[in-house]
Scaffold this active site. Structure first.
Site, PDB file in Angstrom:
ATOM      1  N   THR A  45      67.768  95.718  39.656  1.00 34.04           N
ATOM      2  CA  THR A  45      66.809  94.688  39.251  1.00 34.04           C
ATOM      3  C   THR A  45      65.402  95.266  39.160  1.00 34.04           C
ATOM      4  OG1 THR A  45      68.146  92.956  40.269  1.00 34.04           O
ATOM      5  CG2 THR A  45      65.831  92.443  39.851  1.00 34.04           C
ATOM      6  N   HIS A  48      65.012  96.997  35.932  1.00 28.86           N
ATOM      7  CA  HIS A  48      64.752  96.035  34.848  1.00 28.86           C
ATOM      8  C   HIS A  48      63.264  95.677  34.798  1.00 28.86           C
ATOM      9  CE1 HIS A  48      68.912  95.432  33.772  1.00 28.86           C
ATOM     10  NE2 HIS A  48      69.236  94.998  34.981  1.00 28.86           N
TER      11      HIS A  48
END
Length: 348
Positions: A45, A48
């Site tokens: 994450t 990202h």
């Protein structure tokens, strides 16, 4: 406690991040604690967010400190906190939930309709101190290394995925051997899987999968994946498939390799819609499909702690790089290239 501390900040909408001085959290709410971060690890994450992909653009609002996986020591507690004490060694459930929505009230807080995630929706832990609700704190043994404590949260994703159905005595395929996929390999093996087949296109990660307990490796870009799977399973297909890749081709193969009546648990987050043959690969095969998000609060944490404390799962080989927060660019480049297991920032 007041003053400034260095933090890895998602400074703007766009790729990258910067080390900046931010204020040390103060004015704890009565139900909050302040934790001194000793180790914090990079999650997919975080990549990202760092690379500013479409998901990040739609979700996060810079500038703020990101990061959500950590191990540390409690240094301050709010006036109403009773079960957590100064000096406790801790990790944290990073999903902060409301407690009153329909999901929370039926015992499914991991899919709370009002979830806020530290390092995504609020200030994170790529820094020296982080505050969060005491209810989110998981107290660890003081014998547990902080770097292992920092990856208990993603291990929870792996445990939730693997143990969302029966595993003992069954064949298991892990499709996608990123860090959580690698943890899933170890958890499946520890949970009694008869065979653990690891699939990926990354040789580095497949070598790690073997270290973590995979019995068979499939280099997806070099062979006929379904033919290989059938050769390992006497033509029957795999009992349990854990989809960790999010790649459209790999996801299609995952649904085709599962045996009739089997289970597929999907943790991956495809960046665009994926075409699946629902008629032939789901309905006619009578399989169970489970979507996995986060960790069940807090029975998954109990399972994670038990697997680590018993020694049935050893995560030390998974931590391949230990660096300082100032070397964050190196860490994110390793993650982007897939040339690592878990990358841990050591703040101690």
């Amino acid at each position: 406690m007041d003053g400034l501390m260095p933090a890895l900040v998602k400074h703007q909408a766009g790729e990258g991040a910067f080390i900046q001085l931010v204020e040390i959290p103060e004015d704890l709410a009565p139900d909050e604690v302040l934790v001194e971060v000793k180790a914090t690890s990079i999650c997919g994450t975080d990549v990202h967010i760092y690379t500013w992909d479409d998901w990040a653009k739609s979700r996060v609002k810079p500038p703020y400190t990101f990061g959500h996986e950590f191990g540390g020591v409690v240094v301050q507690v709010g006036s109403q906190v009773k079960h957590v004490k100064v000096g406790d060694h801790v990790s944290a459930e990073t999903h902060i939930v409301c407690g009153h929505c329909v999901a929370c009230r039926r015992g499914d807080a991991h899919v709370c309709l009002n979830t806020k995630i530290i390092g995504v929706d609020r200030e994170g832990c790529f820094t020296k101190y982080v505050k969060l609700p005491a209810d989110n704190i998981w107290i660890n043994s003081k014998e547990l290394p902080f770097e292992i404590a920092s990856i208990m949260e993603p291990m929870g994703n792996a445990v939730h995925t693997v143990l969302s159905g029966e595993v003992a005595g069954r064949s298991v395929a892990v499709v996608g051997c990123g860090p959580i996929g690698l943890m899933a390999v170890a958890v499946a093996k520890a949970s009694g899987a008869s065979r653990v087949i690891a699939l990926d296109v990354n040789d580095y990660r497949l070598d790690l999968a073997e270290t973590m307990g995979a019995t068979d490796l499939i280099r997806s870009h070099r062979v006929d994946v379904l033919k290989e799977i059938h050769s390992f399973t006497k033509g029957d297909g795999v009992d349990v498939v854990l989809e960790m890749s999010g790649h459209p081709v790999a996801m299609d193969q995952a649904f085709k390799m599962v045996t009739p009546g089997g289970r597929i648990s999907v943790l991956s987050l495809p960046t665009s819609p994926v075409t699946i043959d629902i008629t032939n690969d789901i309905v006619f095969k009578g399989i169970t499909v489970k979507g996995i998000t986060g960790r069940r609060m807090y029975d998954t944490w109990q399972q994670v702690a038990g697997l680590l404390e018993s020694g049935q799962v050893d995560l030390k080989p998974l931590i391949t790089h230990r660096i300082t927060l100032e070397d964050y660019e190196e860490g994110f480049e390793l993650m982007k290239a897939g040339k690592c297991g878990k990358v841990v920032f050591q703040l101690d």
